[in-house]
Design an enzyme around this catalytic site. Structure first.
Site, PDB file in Angstrom:
ATOM      1  N   SER A 151     -20.295 -22.865 -14.379  1.00 37.16           N
ATOM      2  CA  SER A 151     -19.894 -23.735 -13.274  1.00 37.16           C
ATOM      3  C   SER A 151     -20.407 -23.186 -11.945  1.00 37.16           C
ATOM      4  CB  SER A 151     -18.355 -23.854 -13.212  1.00 37.16           C
ATOM      5  OG  SER A 151     -17.775 -22.588 -12.952  1.00 37.16           O
TER       6      SER A 151
ATOM      7  N   TYR B 143     -10.750  -8.798  -1.666  1.00 31.84           N
ATOM      8  CA  TYR B 143     -12.040  -9.447  -1.931  1.00 31.84           C
ATOM      9  C   TYR B 143     -13.161  -8.788  -1.122  1.00 31.84           C
ATOM     10  CZ  TYR B 143     -15.574 -13.139  -2.195  1.00 31.84           C
ATOM     11  OH  TYR B 143     -16.735 -13.839  -2.393  1.00 31.84           O
TER      12      TYR B 143
ATOM     13  N   LYS C 287     -16.652  -6.722  -2.394  1.00 35.95           N
ATOM     14  CA  LYS C 287     -18.014  -7.113  -2.017  1.00 35.95           C
ATOM     15  C   LYS C 287     -18.721  -5.995  -1.252  1.00 35.95           C
ATOM     16  CE  LYS C 287     -18.035 -11.111  -3.931  1.00 35.95           C
ATOM     17  NZ  LYS C 287     -18.912 -11.356  -5.111  1.00 35.95           N
TER      18      LYS C 287
END
Length: 277
Positions: free
Chosen positions: A63, A208, A212
């Protein structure tokens, strides 16, 4: 007797020079434009030739951005290896790609390898299966990831571990497993789909952003070590795509998850980020 003064002569020469210059400018610009166009065409041809028959691995291919990457690389003639957790969705994508025909382009049937990126042992086994498909990997695209929003005080350490497990340790484990074959062949491309939050931290995104930042630091270190290979860490625009691996964090460890993922909160976060820029 005709007498032409030096000033008139200079004026005439200047006028002729300006006319000549005016005539040459379009020619020069046109030539430069033509050369630029030829260069771009050659670059596109070269890139397409490099992608044709190349073995491309895409994680989180079922997806989102991973799915679109699969369509683009398939259209360019790559030999795809689609990776993810949902085999049914991967098979559906592979069938959709198979139905796409192009008489001018040789296309290949995509292979499928299913595994959970958060399980490092499963990643190691999946890497072996990936390498068995075509014997090597030309391009590895670490696209799969998980997103999370939450305040620092209410975000449990377990949430940090889960986010790091998928966004950092998963791609690192897969890269580490594929990398030796690339080094041996002295050829390879590795990409990690990152975020601007890997450079700039924003509210409610501590876990998050940290994942990263870590991923980008790892890729930078790899690029310094193996400069003959290509290492890419492109940013995905804030709020433009959904994560490929949707969050499975429970409301026990992330009690504020629901209140911080709605459209209203996303809008506030994006407006704050735009102000910082």
């Amino acid at each position: 007797m005709v007498v032409i003064s030096c000033s008139n002569r200079r004026t005439a020469l200047g006028r002729r020079s300006m006319e000549l210059f005016g005539n040459m400018v379009p020619l020069v610009l046109g030539s430069a434009g033509l050369l630029l166009l030829l260069y771009q065409l050659l670059q596109r041809t070269r890139h397409r030739a490099n992608i044709q028959d190349a073995v491309v691995v895409i994680t989180g291919a079922s997806s989102g951005l991973g799915k679109e990457c699969a369509r683009v690389f398939h259209a360019a003639g790559a030999r795809l290896i689609l990776c993810g957790r949902d085999r049914a969705r991967l098979q559906e994508l592979a069938q959709d790609l198979k139905e796409v025909a192009d008489s001018k382009q040789k296309m290949h049937t995509a292979s499928i390898v299913t595994f959970d990126l958060s399980d490092t042992e499963a990643v190691a086994s999946a890497a072996e299966e990936i390498l068995k498909c075509h014997g090597h990997v030309d391009i590895l695209i670490n696209n799969a990831g998980v997103s999370y929003r939450g305040t620092i005080l209410s975000t449990h350490v377990d949430v940090h571990k889960q986010v790091m497990g998928i966004n950092y340790f998963g791609p690192v484990a897969l890269t580490q497993a594929i990398l030796p074959s690339m080094v041996q062949r002295k050829s390879g491309h590795v990409a990690v789909i990152s975020s601007v939050q890997g450079k700039i931290s924003i509210p409610f995104r501590s876990a998050y952003s940290a994942s990263k930042h870590a991923t980008q630091a790892y890729l930078t270190a790899c690029a310094l070590k193996w400069s003959n290979m290509e290492w890419l860490c492109p940013f995905s625009a804030l709020g433009t795509s959904e994560p490929t691996f949707h969050s499975t964090l429970s409301l026990v460890t992330a009690p504020n998850m629901e209140s911080l993922t709605g459209p209203q909160q996303r809008g506030r976060t994006q407006r704050w980020w735009l102000r910082q820029c």
